[in-house]
Design an enzyme around this catalytic site. Structure first.
Site: not given
Ligand code: PAF
Length: 283
Positions: A37, A149, A187
């Site tokens: 990010h 991604k 995750r």
């Protein structure tokens, strides 16, 4: 950094910037921010006068048995990180602010949304398309930055923006990886200490297939099968692993030049996705 939780307050800030002639870049996120990010935000900073980031864990893109309730929510830490990285405005809406009533309108990108992750997670990309469409209508940015991604998500959003003539330029930003090759993801935190060292095998398998294709192998099926077997033996439960055309994510043929290899697999309770894209023309 200014934080707003309502659409009215968001629009007010945006309007003031527009009146002052500023350009705006937008990074939508679900929070639990990591280096991937930060790269999006850093790129956004270079592209526009003002950077808006949203954090919204969007319930409509999670299936009934998925991790919506347990998805990591780390707003305080995220907010500090966004301030440190020069974000101008954080939009942090509640579910009620985003969905004040059951929506009768659907945003659904046919075809693309039903492949790969869409086949495993029915409705997922409809939820993503809907929320990104709403966010784009709220922020009305010049540029939208998304991570490569989530290659299929990027393709779905590109198609939605083209089909609906949404006036925004989309920029995909390269995947950021850990030193061992594992793609950064919110995750990854679900991985146990036994699973974590195995996780980079996914990227290794992608590179092995890519290298074989670049060396001239066209038997994509066998290549992928061999690597899937190795991954399965290491404890992965494969969702999909396919050499595709990057244009429409359909299975690649020997004639196709611009390729993306898409992979998704579960390791314990963690679902990991990754991809690698390249052109056979450059060899
Ligand atoms: O990639 C994500 O974090 C989400 O799918 C997005 C684009 C913020 C939409 O909820």
């Amino acid at each position: 950094m200014h934080t707003v939780t309502t659409i009215d307050a968001l629009r007010h800030s945006i309007q003031q910037w527009r009146q002052a002639g500023h350009s705006i870049a937008f990074v939508p996120t679900m929070g639990n921010l990591h280096a991937g990010h930060f790269k999006l935000i850093e790129t956004a900073r270079q592209q526009a006068d003002k950077v808006v980031v949203s954090i919204f864990v969007n319930p409509t893109q999670f299936g009934p048995n998925e991790d919506f309730a347990s998805y990591p929510r780390t707003e305080r830490q995220d907010s500090q990180n966004l301030t440190a990285r020069g974000t101008d405005l954080l939009f942090l809406p509640s579910v009620a602010e985003m969905y004040p009533r059951p929506s009768q309108t659907r945003v659904s990108v046919g075809g693309l949304s039903t492949l790969h992750c869409g086949a495993i997670r029915p409705g997922h990309f409809d939820g993503v398309a809907m929320v990104v469409c709403k966010l784009l209508n709220m922020v009305q940015p010049d540029r939208l930055l998304l991570g490569e991604k989530d290659f299929q998500q990027l393709a779905v959003i590109r198609r939605m923006v083209a089909d609906l003539n949404i006036p925004v330029e989309i920029q995909g930003v390269a995947t950021v990886r850990e030193a061992d090759g594992l793609a950064m993801s919110s995750r990854n935190g679900y991985l146990s200490s036994q699973e974590r060292p195995l996780a980079p095998l996914l990227y290794q398998a992608l590179r092995t297939v890519r290298d074989a294709v670049l060396q001239g192998s066209q038997d994509y099926h066998t290549l992928v099968d061999q690597q899937s077997r190795i991954l399965t033996q290491s404890g992965f439960l494969m969702d999909y692993f396919q050499v595709c055309r990057s244009i429409d994510l359909l299975p690649a043929t020997a004639e196709d030049q611009d390729l993306v290899i898409l992979i998704a697999a579960k390791l314990g309770k963690t679902r990991l996705i990754d991809n690698i894209y390249f052109s056979r023309q450059n060899v």
